[in-house]
Design a protein around this motif. Structure first.
Motif, mmCIF file in Angstrom:
data_model
loop_
_atom_site.group_PDB
_atom_site.id
_atom_site.type_symbol
_atom_site.label_atom_id
_atom_site.label_comp_id
_atom_site.label_asym_id
_atom_site.label_seq_id
_atom_site.Cartn_x
_atom_site.Cartn_y
_atom_site.Cartn_z
ATOM 1 N N ASP A 144 0.834 -1.200 0.000
ATOM 2 C CA ASP A 144 0.000 0.000 0.000
ATOM 3 C C ASP A 144 0.871 1.254 0.000
ATOM 4 O OD1 ASP A 144 -2.668 -1.001 0.044
ATOM 5 O OD2 ASP A 144 -2.375 -1.607 2.124
ATOM 6 N N ALA A 145 1.889 1.254 0.857
ATOM 7 C CA ALA A 145 2.771 2.415 0.953
ATOM 8 C C ALA A 145 3.464 2.680 -0.374
ATOM 9 C CB ALA A 145 3.797 2.199 2.067
ATOM 10 N N ARG A 146 3.910 1.619 -1.041
ATOM 11 C CA ARG A 146 4.589 1.787 -2.329
ATOM 12 C C ARG A 146 3.633 2.363 -3.374
ATOM 13 N NH1 ARG A 146 6.249 -2.912 -2.579
ATOM 14 N NH2 ARG A 146 8.354 -2.575 -1.762
ATOM 15 N N ALA A 147 2.419 1.844 -3.414
ATOM 16 C CA ALA A 147 1.445 2.345 -4.385
ATOM 17 C C ALA A 147 1.133 3.818 -4.134
ATOM 18 C CB ALA A 147 0.165 1.508 -4.320
ATOM 19 N N LEU A 148 0.939 4.177 -2.873
ATOM 20 C CA LEU A 148 0.653 5.569 -2.547
ATOM 21 C C LEU A 148 1.843 6.473 -2.834
ATOM 22 C CD1 LEU A 148 -1.318 5.023 0.767
ATOM 23 C CD2 LEU A 148 -2.229 6.020 -1.330
ATOM 24 N N LEU A 149 3.039 5.941 -2.678
ATOM 25 C CA LEU A 149 4.241 6.709 -2.998
ATOM 26 C C LEU A 149 4.258 7.078 -4.480
ATOM 27 C CD1 LEU A 149 7.007 7.437 -1.419
ATOM 28 C CD2 LEU A 149 7.964 5.633 -2.848
ATOM 29 N N HIS A 150 3.915 6.120 -5.326
ATOM 30 C CA HIS A 150 3.902 6.389 -6.765
ATOM 31 C C HIS A 150 2.790 7.361 -7.143
ATOM 32 C CE1 HIS A 150 7.142 3.703 -7.607
ATOM 33 N NE2 HIS A 150 6.497 2.621 -7.212
ATOM 34 N N VAL A 151 1.635 7.219 -6.494
ATOM 35 C CA VAL A 151 0.545 8.165 -6.750
ATOM 36 C C VAL A 151 0.970 9.566 -6.330
ATOM 37 C CG1 VAL A 151 -1.800 8.833 -6.094
ATOM 38 C CG2 VAL A 151 -1.267 6.429 -6.545
ATOM 39 N N ARG A 152 1.591 9.652 -5.167
ATOM 40 C CA ARG A 152 2.045 10.950 -4.677
ATOM 41 C C ARG A 152 3.032 11.593 -5.657
ATOM 42 N NH1 ARG A 152 6.009 12.226 0.502
ATOM 43 N NH2 ARG A 152 6.383 14.395 -0.111
ATOM 44 N N ARG A 153 3.975 10.822 -6.147
ATOM 45 C CA ARG A 153 4.972 11.385 -7.058
ATOM 46 C C ARG A 153 4.307 11.876 -8.338
ATOM 47 N NH1 ARG A 153 10.538 8.245 -8.061
ATOM 48 N NH2 ARG A 153 9.085 6.532 -8.429
ATOM 49 N N GLU A 154 3.326 11.133 -8.824
ATOM 50 C CA GLU A 154 2.604 11.550 -10.024
ATOM 51 C C GLU A 154 1.856 12.857 -9.779
ATOM 52 O OE1 GLU A 154 1.135 11.449 -13.918
ATOM 53 O OE2 GLU A 154 2.734 10.278 -12.974
ATOM 54 N N VAL A 155 1.191 12.954 -8.630
ATOM 55 C CA VAL A 155 0.412 14.153 -8.324
ATOM 56 C C VAL A 155 1.323 15.365 -8.138
ATOM 57 C CG1 VAL A 155 -1.038 15.247 -6.560
ATOM 58 C CG2 VAL A 155 -1.542 12.914 -7.310
ATOM 59 N N GLU A 156 2.347 15.223 -7.323
ATOM 60 C CA GLU A 156 3.184 16.382 -6.993
ATOM 61 C C GLU A 156 4.057 16.850 -8.151
ATOM 62 O OE1 GLU A 156 4.868 17.445 -3.125
ATOM 63 O OE2 GLU A 156 4.607 15.334 -2.595
ATOM 64 N N CYS A 157 4.527 15.917 -8.963
ATOM 65 C CA CYS A 157 5.529 16.278 -9.968
ATOM 66 C C CYS A 157 4.941 16.598 -11.340
ATOM 67 C CB CYS A 157 6.562 15.156 -10.103
ATOM 68 S SG CYS A 157 7.531 14.895 -8.604
ATOM 69 N N SER A 158 3.695 16.262 -11.572
ATOM 70 C CA SER A 158 3.119 16.447 -12.911
ATOM 71 C C SER A 158 2.622 17.858 -13.176
ATOM 72 C CB SER A 158 1.962 15.455 -13.128
ATOM 73 O OG SER A 158 2.436 14.127 -13.136
ATOM 74 N N TYR A 159 2.453 18.654 -12.133
ATOM 75 C CA TYR A 159 1.820 19.963 -12.302
ATOM 76 C C TYR A 159 2.694 21.101 -11.783
ATOM 77 C CZ TYR A 159 -1.963 16.712 -12.992
ATOM 78 O OH TYR A 159 -2.714 15.661 -13.451
ATOM 79 N N LEU A 160 4.004 20.861 -11.787
ATOM 80 C CA LEU A 160 4.904 21.887 -11.264
ATOM 81 C C LEU A 160 4.984 23.110 -12.160
ATOM 82 C CD1 LEU A 160 7.744 19.616 -9.850
ATOM 83 C CD2 LEU A 160 6.101 20.995 -8.559
ATOM 84 N N ASP A 161 4.633 22.954 -13.435
ATOM 85 C CA ASP A 161 4.580 24.141 -14.293
ATOM 86 C C ASP A 161 3.493 25.092 -13.796
ATOM 87 O OD1 ASP A 161 2.680 22.182 -14.968
ATOM 88 O OD2 ASP A 161 2.532 22.874 -17.039
#
Length: 233
Positions: free
Chosen positions: A91-108
């Motif tokens: 679960d932690a690994r899956a949430l880690l990947h979701v978090r990275r997608e959310v935080e890093c995809s919209y930095l522009d």
């Protein structure tokens, strides 16, 4: 690096209140115990026991437990009661990947909307992390760490996505704390945010994305490696 001591930020400054004061206080107390492992994964909880322990009504307990259920920190099932949520690596690994997608995809979007107020707010949260680290308070450090990342993402102006990040953050931090080695370097945890602030100040989207992605992938540097990449800080 010297610890800033001028900040007056408290946990309540970065924790949204959506319920009554008593149920909010109980929610915070139970969240802390769950994150720190005082309440063990899959431990049974009863409204009556909690009401007696915290000297409040069962209605107040129910309201706090409902909010904890929304955060995924407890499981409330009809006719089966309430238990503390498990804390599995998958679960932690899956949430880690979701978090990275959310935080890093919209930095522009973050960089385009960044201003002096955002930078000041982030520095305030960093200073609060430093103070918590100085005091050896890992839970308070995690509160302001999560607040730092929520505030950064807030600049993306995607309010429907923000709750997803909030859930990822609490569970990532819970897993890290429950599985970390003892005597972790708390000050190092706080200082890991400095390069992120520097890249934001430069309005450098690509560097910010690279730094933030690495920061997230190595959140458990002092515990199990969930990144599947072999990265280390």
């Amino acid at each position: 690096m010297a610890v800033e001591s001028f900040t007056s930020m408290t946990v309540s400054d970065v924790t949204p209140r959506r319920t009554s004061k008593r149920s909010h206080a109980l929610f915070e107390a139970l969240e802390k115990e769950i994150v720190l492992g005082t309440l063990k994964p899959e431990q049974a909880l009863t409204e009556m026991d909690l009401a007696q322990r915290f000297e409040c009504s069962q209605g107040t307990v129910r309201e706090a437990l409902m909010r904890l259920n929304e955060e995924g920190l407890v499981n409330r099932l009809p006719n089966r009661g309430t238990t503390v949520a498990p804390c599995h690596a998958d679960d932690a690994r899956a949430l880690l990947h979701v978090r990275r997608e959310v935080e890093c995809s919209y930095l522009d979007r973050v960089v385009a909307r960044a201003d002096a107020m955002l930078e000041r707010d982030l520095h305030d949260r960093l200073n609060a992390m430093r103070n918590a680290a100085r005091d050896g308070d890992e839970y308070r450090l995690s509160v302001f760490d999560r607040a730092f990342h929520r505030r950064l993402f807030e600049a993306a102006d995607l309010p429907l996505v923000a709750p997803i990040l909030t859930r990822c953050l609490i569970h990532n931090h819970r897993f890290k704390i429950l599985n970390a080695q003892p005597n972790r370097e708390l000050e190092a945890t706080a200082e890991r945010h400095v390069p992120i602030l520097d890249a934001l100040a430069e309005r450098d989207v690509e560097t910010l994305r690279e730094l933030l992605s690495h920061h997230i992938a190595t959140i458990v540097d002092f515990g199990p490696d969930l990144s599947n990449t072999g990265e280390s800080a």
